[in-house]
Write a protein that holds these residues in place. Sequence first.
Motif, PDB file in Angstrom:
ATOM      1  N   ASN A  48       0.858  -1.185   0.000  1.00  0.00           N
ATOM      2  CA  ASN A  48       0.000   0.000   0.000  1.00  0.00           C
ATOM      3  C   ASN A  48       0.897   1.238   0.000  1.00  0.00           C
ATOM      4  O   ASN A  48       1.577   1.518   0.987  1.00  0.00           O
ATOM      5  N   THR A  49       0.896   2.001  -1.082  1.00  0.00           N
ATOM      6  CA  THR A  49       1.791   3.159  -1.203  1.00  0.00           C
ATOM      7  C   THR A  49       1.414   4.313  -0.271  1.00  0.00           C
ATOM      8  O   THR A  49       2.196   5.250  -0.112  1.00  0.00           O
ATOM      9  N   LYS A  50       0.252   4.261   0.354  1.00  0.00           N
ATOM     10  CA  LYS A  50      -0.146   5.300   1.324  1.00  0.00           C
ATOM     11  C   LYS A  50       0.461   5.021   2.706  1.00  0.00           C
ATOM     12  O   LYS A  50       0.420   5.870   3.587  1.00  0.00           O
ATOM     13  N   ILE A  51       1.022   3.825   2.898  1.00  0.00           N
ATOM     14  CA  ILE A  51       1.671   3.482   4.161  1.00  0.00           C
ATOM     15  C   ILE A  51       3.168   3.725   4.000  1.00  0.00           C
ATOM     16  O   ILE A  51       3.816   3.199   3.097  1.00  0.00           O
ATOM     17  N   ILE A  52       3.698   4.563   4.887  1.00  0.00           N
ATOM     18  CA  ILE A  52       5.127   4.849   4.885  1.00  0.00           C
ATOM     19  C   ILE A  52       5.717   4.320   6.190  1.00  0.00           C
ATOM     20  O   ILE A  52       5.196   4.581   7.273  1.00  0.00           O
ATOM     21  N   ASN A  53       6.782   3.556   6.055  1.00  0.00           N
ATOM     22  CA  ASN A  53       7.504   3.018   7.212  1.00  0.00           C
ATOM     23  C   ASN A  53       8.682   3.933   7.514  1.00  0.00           C
ATOM     24  O   ASN A  53       9.514   4.188   6.641  1.00  0.00           O
ATOM     25  N   TYR A  54       8.718   4.445   8.742  1.00  0.00           N
ATOM     26  CA  TYR A  54       9.776   5.357   9.161  1.00  0.00           C
ATOM     27  C   TYR A  54      10.712   4.660  10.135  1.00  0.00           C
ATOM     28  O   TYR A  54      10.296   3.797  10.906  1.00  0.00           O
ATOM     29  N   GLU A  55      11.971   5.088  10.091  1.00  0.00           N
ATOM     30  CA  GLU A  55      12.966   4.522  10.996  1.00  0.00           C
ATOM     31  C   GLU A  55      13.969   5.603  11.390  1.00  0.00           C
ATOM     32  O   GLU A  55      14.375   6.420  10.563  1.00  0.00           O
ATOM     33  N   ILE A  56      14.347   5.587  12.649  1.00  0.00           N
ATOM     34  CA  ILE A  56      15.440   6.419  13.129  1.00  0.00           C
ATOM     35  C   ILE A  56      16.668   5.528  13.214  1.00  0.00           C
ATOM     36  O   ILE A  56      16.642   4.490  13.855  1.00  0.00           O
ATOM     37  N   GLU A  57      17.709   5.947  12.526  1.00  0.00           N
ATOM     38  CA  GLU A  57      18.992   5.259  12.647  1.00  0.00           C
ATOM     39  C   GLU A  57      19.838   6.096  13.596  1.00  0.00           C
ATOM     40  O   GLU A  57      20.154   7.252  13.308  1.00  0.00           O
TER      41      GLU A  57
END
Length: 120
Positions: A48-57
């Motif tokens: 689903n392109t409306k879902i964005i997965n974010y991550e802090i490195e």
Amino acid sequence: MKIKAINLFVIAVLVLSFSCSKSDIERGIDCVAESTFIKLKHTADATNTKIINYEIEYTGTYALTSVKWTFGDGTTETVFGKTVSHTYATGGTFAVKADVTIKKDKQTCTSSPTKSVTVN
């Protein structure tokens, strides 16, 4: 003009020396240095392109305690880990901010990396 600049510098040093303790100054320097170890990353969900997965490195030496996400669409979420997913109602370009709080002993500081994210 040089005299004004020198006077302003001297006044600034005097104000800082009376208003900040050594530990305040060291903590500020540590926080600025630690912010260089924080990177905000994102990927679109495969289904689903409306879902964005974010991550802090975070590759610094302190403990990451929390991240307050501002997704750019009027919603926020605070998590106690490095990852979060967010579903956008519409496509567009959003200014995303992560207020990353790190801690060492009793000292904490917050760094706020931002990123422009385009959602299809």
